[in-house]
Design a protein around this motif. Structure first.
Motif, PDB file in Angstrom:
ATOM      1  N   MET A 102     -10.049   1.180 -14.297  1.00  0.00           N
ATOM      2  CA  MET A 102      -8.514   1.605 -13.876  1.00  0.00           C
ATOM      3  C   MET A 102      -8.526   3.048 -13.638  1.00  0.00           C
ATOM      4  O   MET A 102      -9.028   3.770 -14.439  1.00  0.00           O
ATOM      5  CB  MET A 102      -7.525   1.006 -14.723  1.00  0.00           C
ATOM      6  CG  MET A 102      -7.568  -0.442 -14.811  1.00  0.00           C
ATOM      7  SD  MET A 102      -7.217  -1.272 -13.230  1.00  0.00           S
ATOM      8  CE  MET A 102      -7.254  -2.817 -13.686  1.00  0.00           C
ATOM      9  N   GLY A 103      -7.486   3.520 -12.644  1.00  0.00           N
ATOM     10  CA  GLY A 103      -7.344   4.764 -12.575  1.00  0.00           C
ATOM     11  C   GLY A 103      -7.756   5.468 -11.088  1.00  0.00           C
ATOM     12  O   GLY A 103      -7.598   6.346 -10.794  1.00  0.00           O
ATOM     13  N   ALA A 106      -1.137  -5.496   2.458  1.00  0.00           N
ATOM     14  CA  ALA A 106      -2.225  -5.200   1.465  1.00  0.00           C
ATOM     15  C   ALA A 106      -1.705  -4.631   0.096  1.00  0.00           C
ATOM     16  O   ALA A 106      -2.176  -4.865  -0.810  1.00  0.00           O
ATOM     17  CB  ALA A 106      -3.302  -4.388   2.131  1.00  0.00           C
ATOM     18  N   ARG A 107      -0.563  -3.576   0.401  1.00  0.00           N
ATOM     19  CA  ARG A 107      -0.021  -3.079  -0.887  1.00  0.00           C
ATOM     20  C   ARG A 107       1.463  -3.342  -0.682  1.00  0.00           C
ATOM     21  O   ARG A 107       2.011  -2.417  -0.255  1.00  0.00           O
ATOM     22  CB  ARG A 107      -0.370  -1.445  -0.715  1.00  0.00           C
ATOM     23  CG  ARG A 107      -2.115  -1.265  -0.949  1.00  0.00           C
ATOM     24  CD  ARG A 107      -2.228   0.165  -0.857  1.00  0.00           C
ATOM     25  NE  ARG A 107      -1.495   0.901  -1.923  1.00  0.00           N
ATOM     26  CZ  ARG A 107      -1.134   1.981  -2.237  1.00  0.00           C
ATOM     27  NH1 ARG A 107      -1.417   2.957  -1.111  1.00  0.00           N
ATOM     28  NH2 ARG A 107      -0.622   2.682  -3.234  1.00  0.00           N
ATOM     29  N   PRO A 108       1.961  -4.617  -1.084  1.00  0.00           N
ATOM     30  CA  PRO A 108       3.513  -4.741  -0.864  1.00  0.00           C
ATOM     31  C   PRO A 108       4.276  -3.698  -1.817  1.00  0.00           C
ATOM     32  O   PRO A 108       5.509  -3.508  -1.016  1.00  0.00           O
ATOM     33  CB  PRO A 108       3.494  -6.103  -1.528  1.00  0.00           C
ATOM     34  CG  PRO A 108       2.405  -6.280  -2.291  1.00  0.00           C
ATOM     35  CD  PRO A 108       1.275  -5.555  -1.588  1.00  0.00           C
ATOM     36  N   LEU A 109       3.952  -3.299  -2.873  1.00  0.00           N
ATOM     37  CA  LEU A 109       4.949  -2.303  -3.536  1.00  0.00           C
ATOM     38  C   LEU A 109       4.916  -1.047  -2.808  1.00  0.00           C
ATOM     39  O   LEU A 109       6.045  -0.604  -2.708  1.00  0.00           O
ATOM     40  CB  LEU A 109       4.267  -2.053  -5.116  1.00  0.00           C
ATOM     41  CG  LEU A 109       5.167  -1.136  -5.750  1.00  0.00           C
ATOM     42  CD1 LEU A 109       6.761  -1.683  -5.988  1.00  0.00           C
ATOM     43  CD2 LEU A 109       4.574  -1.355  -7.373  1.00  0.00           C
ATOM     44  N   ALA A 110       3.849  -0.613  -2.217  1.00  0.00           N
ATOM     45  CA  ALA A 110       3.850   0.729  -1.638  1.00  0.00           C
ATOM     46  C   ALA A 110       4.805   0.577  -0.377  1.00  0.00           C
ATOM     47  O   ALA A 110       5.596   1.627   0.226  1.00  0.00           O
ATOM     48  CB  ALA A 110       2.414   1.312  -0.934  1.00  0.00           C
ATOM     49  N   ASN A 161      -2.397  -5.049  -5.400  1.00  0.00           N
ATOM     50  CA  ASN A 161      -3.386  -4.179  -4.871  1.00  0.00           C
ATOM     51  C   ASN A 161      -3.272  -2.528  -5.293  1.00  0.00           C
ATOM     52  O   ASN A 161      -3.420  -1.735  -4.432  1.00  0.00           O
ATOM     53  CB  ASN A 161      -3.544  -4.418  -3.284  1.00  0.00           C
ATOM     54  CG  ASN A 161      -5.088  -3.840  -2.812  1.00  0.00           C
ATOM     55  OD1 ASN A 161      -6.083  -3.676  -3.749  1.00  0.00           O
ATOM     56  ND2 ASN A 161      -5.085  -3.586  -1.446  1.00  0.00           N
ATOM     57  N   GLU A 162      -2.950  -2.416  -6.470  1.00  0.00           N
ATOM     58  CA  GLU A 162      -2.823  -1.071  -6.992  1.00  0.00           C
ATOM     59  C   GLU A 162      -3.583  -0.840  -8.320  1.00  0.00           C
ATOM     60  O   GLU A 162      -4.092  -1.960  -8.731  1.00  0.00           O
ATOM     61  CB  GLU A 162      -1.240  -0.788  -7.657  1.00  0.00           C
ATOM     62  CG  GLU A 162      -0.305  -1.011  -6.429  1.00  0.00           C
ATOM     63  CD  GLU A 162      -0.329  -0.076  -5.252  1.00  0.00           C
ATOM     64  OE1 GLU A 162      -0.853   1.025  -5.480  1.00  0.00           O
ATOM     65  OE2 GLU A 162       0.390  -0.182  -4.074  1.00  0.00           O
ATOM     66  N   THR A 163      -3.627   0.382  -8.693  1.00  0.00           N
ATOM     67  CA  THR A 163      -4.269   0.790  -9.976  1.00  0.00           C
ATOM     68  C   THR A 163      -3.401   1.313 -11.083  1.00  0.00           C
ATOM     69  O   THR A 163      -2.121   1.365 -10.622  1.00  0.00           O
ATOM     70  CB  THR A 163      -5.345   1.881  -9.689  1.00  0.00           C
ATOM     71  OG1 THR A 163      -4.556   3.293  -9.288  1.00  0.00           O
ATOM     72  CG2 THR A 163      -6.292   1.574  -8.474  1.00  0.00           C
ATOM     73  N   ASP A 164      -3.805   1.409 -12.104  1.00  0.00           N
ATOM     74  CA  ASP A 164      -2.750   2.035 -13.305  1.00  0.00           C
ATOM     75  C   ASP A 164      -1.935   3.428 -12.663  1.00  0.00           C
ATOM     76  O   ASP A 164      -0.903   3.287 -12.757  1.00  0.00           O
ATOM     77  CB  ASP A 164      -3.609   2.204 -14.484  1.00  0.00           C
ATOM     78  CG  ASP A 164      -4.057   1.196 -15.258  1.00  0.00           C
ATOM     79  OD1 ASP A 164      -3.370  -0.072 -15.338  1.00  0.00           O
ATOM     80  OD2 ASP A 164      -5.043   1.133 -16.047  1.00  0.00           O
ATOM     81  N   SER A 220      -1.809   4.220  -9.510  1.00  0.00           N
ATOM     82  CA  SER A 220      -1.151   4.097  -8.197  1.00  0.00           C
ATOM     83  C   SER A 220       0.350   3.434  -8.412  1.00  0.00           C
ATOM     84  O   SER A 220       1.354   3.573  -7.937  1.00  0.00           O
ATOM     85  CB  SER A 220      -1.768   3.631  -7.251  1.00  0.00           C
ATOM     86  OG  SER A 220      -2.302   2.317  -7.271  1.00  0.00           O
ATOM     87  N   VAL A 221       0.242   2.259  -9.124  1.00  0.00           N
ATOM     88  CA  VAL A 221       1.359   1.598  -9.487  1.00  0.00           C
ATOM     89  C   VAL A 221       2.502   2.425 -10.066  1.00  0.00           C
ATOM     90  O   VAL A 221       3.577   2.112  -9.744  1.00  0.00           O
ATOM     91  CB  VAL A 221       1.048   0.322 -10.436  1.00  0.00           C
ATOM     92  CG1 VAL A 221       0.953   0.586 -11.853  1.00  0.00           C
ATOM     93  CG2 VAL A 221       1.953  -0.870 -10.183  1.00  0.00           C
TER      94      VAL A 221
END
Length: 219
Positions: A1-2, A18-22, A182-185, A187-188
């Motif tokens: 992660m990271g 692909a990256r819903p949170l973003a 579809n995130e990392t520690d 980026s989330v």
């Protein structure tokens, strides 16, 4: 992660980004810049872009699984009502003014009541993210339980609270949530902070719409 998250490769017509949170964070940053209030808290926020941005949050509830199915279903139905209302009303203020004039602000199914419920959904996500970011040792279950208790539990009957509590055990792990988003520690955390910062003035604006008309928020 990271490591850096994968680039957005969502195909045209795909069911979810692909990256819903973003995507949600970007949409709410745009909405937050549109808020225009006067000194007494009244003002205008266009209903169509607001409701369209809110519709994106449904995907986030879906990523949380069974525990938040109640929120996904209730929230999406209320957002769909606001999307339909945007064909008639230009702003959030105008739907509230209409319901004030017709004494239907708190009436089941009114646009104002649905706006209040959508606002709770936005706040629930914000509170969940705040709890998630509060400690590296905080589990998703702990974060979600605390957020639900703060935001929604006061307005839900005992039977709903009990069902939600049971569903918390079905929440994904943090690693599973990262995969779904579809995130990392790293980026989330960035995207959650973006949503928190962008949603806060929107939530406050909606509250002020009611309070400036002497409508309490305890419902």
């Amino acid at each position: 992660m990271g490591e850096e998250p994968p680039s957005d490769l969502a195909a045209e017509g795909a069911a979810a980004p692909a990256r819903p949170l973003a995507v949600v964070a970007t949409a709410f940053e745009g909405i937050s810049t549109m808020i225009d209030c006067d000194s007494d808290g009244r003002g205008d926020l266009s209903l169509a872009p607001f409701s369209n941005a809110c519709s994106l949050v449904t995907v986030l509830f879906g990523c949380l699984g069974l525990a938040f199915k109640f929120a996904e279903l209730e929230y999406s139905s209320k957002v769909n009502d606001l999307i339909e209302a945007s064909k008639t009303y230009d702003t959030l203020s105008s739907i509230l003014e209409h319901d004030v004039e017709n004494d239907s602000v708190r009436k089941q199914g009114s646009h104002s009541r649905n706006l209040r419920r959508v606002r709770l959904g936005l706040d629930l996500v914000k509170a969940l993210f705040e709890q998630y970011l509060s400690s590296s040792d905080c589990s998703l279950k702990e974060a979600a339980s605390t957020a639900y208790g703060q935001v929604c539990a006061p307005f839900h009957a005992w039977t709903i609270r009990k069902a939600v509590g049971a569903g918390m055990y079905a929440l994904p792990t943090k690693d599973q949530l990262l995969l779904r988003l579809n995130e990392t520690d790293d980026s989330v955390k960035k995207e959650m902070e973006r949503y928190i910062d962008a949603s806060r003035p929107i939530i406050e604006y909606i509250d002020n719409l009611f309070l400036s008309r002497n409508i309490s928020l305890d419902w």
